[in-house]
Design a protein around this motif. Structure first.
Motif, short mmCIF file in Angstrom:
data_model
loop_
_atom_site.label_atom_id
_atom_site.label_comp_id
_atom_site.label_asym_id
_atom_site.label_seq_id
_atom_site.Cartn_x
_atom_site.Cartn_y
_atom_site.Cartn_z
N ASP A 165 36.08 71.22 39.10
CA ASP A 165 35.32 70.04 39.53
C ASP A 165 33.93 70.42 40.00
O ASP A 165 32.95 69.71 39.73
CB ASP A 165 36.07 69.30 40.64
CG ASP A 165 37.12 68.34 40.10
OD1 ASP A 165 36.75 67.48 39.27
OD2 ASP A 165 38.29 68.44 40.49
N TRP A 191 28.93 65.66 45.88
CA TRP A 191 29.62 64.48 45.37
C TRP A 191 30.91 64.22 46.15
O TRP A 191 31.61 65.16 46.53
CB TRP A 191 30.00 64.67 43.91
CG TRP A 191 28.87 64.55 42.93
CD1 TRP A 191 28.22 65.58 42.32
CD2 TRP A 191 28.29 63.35 42.42
NE1 TRP A 191 27.27 65.08 41.46
CE2 TRP A 191 27.30 63.72 41.51
CE3 TRP A 191 28.54 61.99 42.65
CZ2 TRP A 191 26.52 62.78 40.81
CZ3 TRP A 191 27.78 61.05 41.96
CH2 TRP A 191 26.78 61.45 41.06
N LEU A 193 34.18 62.75 44.99
CA LEU A 193 34.85 62.42 43.74
C LEU A 193 36.21 61.80 43.99
O LEU A 193 36.82 62.02 45.04
CB LEU A 193 35.02 63.68 42.89
CG LEU A 193 33.74 64.44 42.54
CD1 LEU A 193 34.09 65.78 41.90
CD2 LEU A 193 32.85 63.62 41.63
N ARG A 221 36.89 61.44 36.28
CA ARG A 221 36.55 61.31 37.68
C ARG A 221 35.64 60.10 37.90
O ARG A 221 34.82 59.76 37.04
CB ARG A 221 35.82 62.57 38.19
CG ARG A 221 36.65 63.84 38.15
CD ARG A 221 37.75 63.83 39.19
NE ARG A 221 38.47 65.11 39.23
CZ ARG A 221 39.62 65.33 38.60
NH1 ARG A 221 40.16 64.36 37.85
NH2 ARG A 221 40.22 66.50 38.68
N ALA A 223 32.90 58.68 40.91
CA ALA A 223 32.12 59.23 42.01
C ALA A 223 31.65 58.12 42.93
O ALA A 223 31.20 57.06 42.48
CB ALA A 223 30.93 60.02 41.49
#
Length: 236
Positions: A165, A191, A193, A221, A223
């Motif tokens: 990630d 981020w 996520l 994903r 965000a």
């Protein structure tokens, strides 16, 4: 929080769809001085869709807002790791013209719509499904269609350093190739996520950029909204 940059904006409703691919397939498409970056021997192609909100140069009283759809990969370059964009489609004639001129990036005009399907309980809509559609209208380049509905399903998390990630999300510069190689920096907090689901009804980004469609389902994903600053590009 990051220091104020030349350009500031907020990114909202971001969808990330990541496919692992053979590094050789990516390497063959990169300009000189860039090499493919891998995570555990895989290269990645990522489709990213989001809304760029309140985009404004330093001192501007009013900002622009429009959706964007891009296909990107991950590279090593003269100034370190970064993102390389194959296309950035956006629903704003002025924004596309300015981005092509100021950032040397492959921006193309598109007709886009971002909406939240109605739900029985409107209070659920803030974290509910998002529908994102795009049809490229830019003349002289391959046609692109995209139609997806996506929805966050898990709790928000920050990517662990060294994780997949982090490799895919925590990138703070990009490269662009015109008559020379350019690099630009961005700044934002890490981020937040969330795992997500996507119903991908149309996606011709791979074909438009000369790739075979990757096998298998993507890593998906969503965000959380994030404030972003961007610097002017520089030649490298």
């Amino acid at each position: 929080m990051f220091k104020r940059r030349w350009l500031t904006m907020t990114w909202r409703d971001a969808l990330f769809c990541h496919w692992p691919v053979d590094p050789a397939a990516v390497s063959a498409t990169l300009p000189d001085r860039l090499s493919v970056a891998t995570h555990r021997d895989d290269a990645y192609l990522s489709v990213v869709a989001f809304v760029m909100d309140d985009i404004r140069p330093r001192g501007a009283p009013v900002g622009l807002s429009f959706p964007e759809l891009n296909l990107r990969t991950y590279v090593e370059g003269p100034d370190g790791p970064g993102v390389y964009f194959y296309n950035l489609d956006a629903d704003d004639r002025i924004g596309v013209a300015a981005a092509r001129r100021l950032f040397a990036l492959p921006y193309y005009r598109a007709a886009m719509d971002v909406s939240r399907p109605e739900t029985a309980d409107r209070s659920e809509r803030a974290g509910g499904p998002v529908r994102f559609t795009s049809r490229r209208t830019h003349p002289g380049v391959p046609h692109v269609r995209f139609d997806a509905t996506y929805e966050p399903t898990g709790e928000a998390f920050a990517a662990e350093p060294g994780s997949l990630d982090a490799f895919l999300a925590e990138n703070y510069q990009f490269y662009a190739a015109g008559n020379r190689l350019y690099c630009g920096g961005i700044a934002h907090d890490p981020w937040r996520l969330r795992e997500a689901t996507v119903d991908l009804r149309a996606n011709t980004l791979f074909e438009a950029n000369g790739f075979d469609r990757p096998d298998g389902d993507p890593i998906v994903r969503y965000a959380e909204p994030i404030e972003v600053g961007a610097d002017r590009i520089r030649s490298v």
